[in-house]
Write a protein that holds these residues in place. Structure first.
Motif, PDB file in Angstrom:
ATOM      1  N   HIS A  10      36.910  47.690  50.506  1.00 45.30           N
ATOM      2  CA  HIS A  10      35.864  47.014  51.920  1.00 45.30           C
ATOM      3  C   HIS A  10      35.468  46.489  50.964  1.00 45.30           C
ATOM      4  O   HIS A  10      35.247  45.407  52.216  1.00 45.30           O
ATOM      5  N   ASP A  11      34.249  45.502  50.406  1.00 44.57           N
ATOM      6  CA  ASP A  11      33.384  45.207  50.320  1.00 44.57           C
ATOM      7  C   ASP A  11      33.766  43.501  49.455  1.00 44.57           C
ATOM      8  O   ASP A  11      33.114  43.644  48.041  1.00 44.57           O
ATOM      9  N   VAL A  12      34.270  43.229  50.048  1.00 44.27           N
ATOM     10  CA  VAL A  12      35.411  41.609  49.524  1.00 44.27           C
ATOM     11  C   VAL A  12      34.613  40.823  48.696  1.00 44.27           C
ATOM     12  O   VAL A  12      34.243  40.670  47.377  1.00 44.27           O
ATOM     13  N   ARG A  13      33.324  40.466  49.628  1.00 44.33           N
ATOM     14  CA  ARG A  13      31.919  39.331  49.241  1.00 44.33           C
ATOM     15  C   ARG A  13      31.602  39.815  47.341  1.00 44.33           C
ATOM     16  O   ARG A  13      31.569  39.286  46.564  1.00 44.33           O
ATOM     17  N   SER A  14      30.684  40.938  46.953  1.00 41.17           N
ATOM     18  CA  SER A  14      29.754  41.142  46.497  1.00 41.17           C
ATOM     19  C   SER A  14      30.997  41.607  45.174  1.00 41.17           C
ATOM     20  O   SER A  14      30.758  41.456  44.100  1.00 41.17           O
ATOM     21  N   THR A  15      32.320  42.070  45.350  1.00 42.40           N
ATOM     22  CA  THR A  15      33.712  42.429  44.161  1.00 42.40           C
ATOM     23  C   THR A  15      33.844  41.301  43.623  1.00 42.40           C
ATOM     24  O   THR A  15      33.724  40.852  42.472  1.00 42.40           O
ATOM     25  N   ARG A  16      33.932  40.627  44.428  1.00 46.20           N
ATOM     26  CA  ARG A  16      34.710  39.053  43.951  1.00 46.20           C
ATOM     27  C   ARG A  16      33.728  38.547  43.441  1.00 46.20           C
ATOM     28  O   ARG A  16      33.721  37.764  42.015  1.00 46.20           O
ATOM     29  N   HIS A  17      31.599  38.405  43.574  1.00 43.82           N
ATOM     30  CA  HIS A  17      31.476  37.382  42.719  1.00 43.82           C
ATOM     31  C   HIS A  17      31.230  38.089  41.476  1.00 43.82           C
ATOM     32  O   HIS A  17      30.552  37.284  39.905  1.00 43.82           O
ATOM     33  N   ALA A  18      30.574  39.542  41.395  1.00 42.78           N
ATOM     34  CA  ALA A  18      30.801  40.380  40.177  1.00 42.78           C
ATOM     35  C   ALA A  18      31.716  40.304  39.572  1.00 42.78           C
ATOM     36  O   ALA A  18      31.597  39.902  38.302  1.00 42.78           O
ATOM     37  N   LEU A  19      33.105  40.294  39.605  1.00 46.10           N
ATOM     38  CA  LEU A  19      34.607  40.456  38.598  1.00 46.10           C
ATOM     39  C   LEU A  19      34.087  38.906  38.302  1.00 46.10           C
ATOM     40  O   LEU A  19      34.785  38.994  37.118  1.00 46.10           O
ATOM     41  N   ASP A  20      33.776  37.791  39.005  1.00 42.54           N
ATOM     42  CA  ASP A  20      34.186  36.547  38.645  1.00 42.54           C
ATOM     43  C   ASP A  20      33.606  36.195  37.393  1.00 42.54           C
ATOM     44  O   ASP A  20      33.069  35.296  36.620  1.00 42.54           O
ATOM     45  N   VAL A  21      32.036  36.594  37.409  1.00 43.84           N
ATOM     46  CA  VAL A  21      31.368  36.715  36.548  1.00 43.84           C
ATOM     47  C   VAL A  21      31.253  37.673  35.761  1.00 43.84           C
ATOM     48  O   VAL A  21      31.203  37.521  33.984  1.00 43.84           O
ATOM     49  N   ALA A  22      31.672  39.136  35.606  1.00 45.74           N
ATOM     50  CA  ALA A  22      32.417  39.350  34.384  1.00 45.74           C
ATOM     51  C   ALA A  22      33.630  39.285  33.934  1.00 45.74           C
ATOM     52  O   ALA A  22      33.069  38.814  32.566  1.00 45.74           O
ATOM     53  N   HIS A  23      34.243  38.683  34.452  1.00 46.05           N
ATOM     54  CA  HIS A  23      35.678  37.494  33.921  1.00 46.05           C
ATOM     55  C   HIS A  23      34.900  37.078  33.147  1.00 46.05           C
ATOM     56  O   HIS A  23      35.876  36.934  31.998  1.00 46.05           O
TER      57      HIS A  23
END
Length: 300
Positions: free
Chosen positions: A277-290
């Protein structure tokens, strides 16, 4: 938004790359995690029911999600929360298809339609859907024959029973092995229908016929699922009840931080696609984790 894509020209061989997902004439690279934004056009979804029934509002929400980094938009016209009653195919299609067409007219973003009904899938594909997200894993015997000639991508999810009955069907020997075996059966149904493996991703069905403990175990052992089944794994944990339980009973609209945590844990365990549902927070977190996870541990 960055979508790595090319015209579909994949070799047909027994060895299928696990790093791409072919969806209706384009190929999405899985070199980085993909985010699928949830757009419910239902009056009764557990998290956002009733907010986006109007196509204009739905398009604006899809636009916001694309700007926030969504690689796909997943449109659903029937709530599949535990205990939810079924709606007719006509009613579901009437909710989904106008929104689908409006998004396709307004935005250049792949659109998935979340349905377990072959008749709804046919209308959605006629309307330009790029992916069919089938929570029943081809439980409708006609679904495979409709999806196969379209070239659309397919999500096969694990669920037992129906949303009305599934939470009474949580008896597993080993939840990961049993879910894998039942997803293998869904893959065999797709094979018989003629749907190429590179078009398929698999979803273990977090929250669908699973207890809170089983959900956690599945996330912890996602890599085992991918190794056994040979296709990328989609994780759909966003705002699910097990997150609320872990956080002391917080309501669905306060579960986004916990949902991001589940996605990062899932990425570390091998998930490639994240329905949220929360695209922005997920996108940022996944990019950093990746960025961190792709570094060799020998560099520490």
């Amino acid at each position: 938004m960055v979508i790595s894509s090319a015209r579909l020209d994949l070799p047909r061989s027994p060895t299928v790359s696990n790093d791409v997902w072919a969806i209706r004439g384009r190929v999405l690279s899985l070199d980085r995690p993909l985010v699928m934004g949830i757009l419910n056009v239902t009056p009764d979804s557990f998290s956002d029911g009733g907010r986006f029934l109007d196509p204009a509002r739905a398009v604006e929400q899809a636009r916001r999600m694309a700007e926030d980094g969504a690689d796909l938009i997943d449109v659903g016209g029937e709530s599949t929360r535990p205990g939810a009653p079924a709606v007719s195919a006509d009613e579901e299609a009437a909710r989904v298809v106008p929104v689908l067409r409006a998004i396709k007219d307004a935005l250049d973003v792949p659109v998935s339609v979340d349905t377990r009904k072959a008749d709804v899938a046919r209308e959605a594909l006629d309307g330009g859907a790029d992916v069919i997200n089938d929570v029943s894993g081809l439980g409708d015997a006609r679904m495979g024959g409709i999806v196969a000639p379209s070239g659309a991508g397919l999500v096969l999810m694990h669920m037992r029973g129906t949303p009305e009955t599934m939470q009474r069907m949580t008896d597993y020997g080993d939840v990961v092995d049993d879910v894998a075996a039942e997803l293998e059966q869904a893959l065999e149904r797709a094979d018989r229908a003629g749907i190429a493996r590179e078009r398929i991703v698999l979803d273990p069905g977090i929250g669908f016929a699973k207890t809170a403990e089983q959900n956690l175990e599945l996330i912890a052992r996602l890599a085992r699922l991918e190794r056994r089944l040979g296709r990328p794994v989609l994780l759909g944990a966003s705002r699910k009840s097990f997150i609320g339980a872990l956080l002391g009973g917080v309501p669905a609209d306060l579960r986004d931080a916990g949902s991001v945590g589940a996605c990062v844990a899932g990425l570390a365990r091998g998930a490639r696609i994240f329905r949220v549902h929360d695209v922005r927070s997920t996108r940022h977190a996944l990019d950093v984790a990746h960025a961190v996870l792709r570094l060799s541990p020998e560099g520490s």
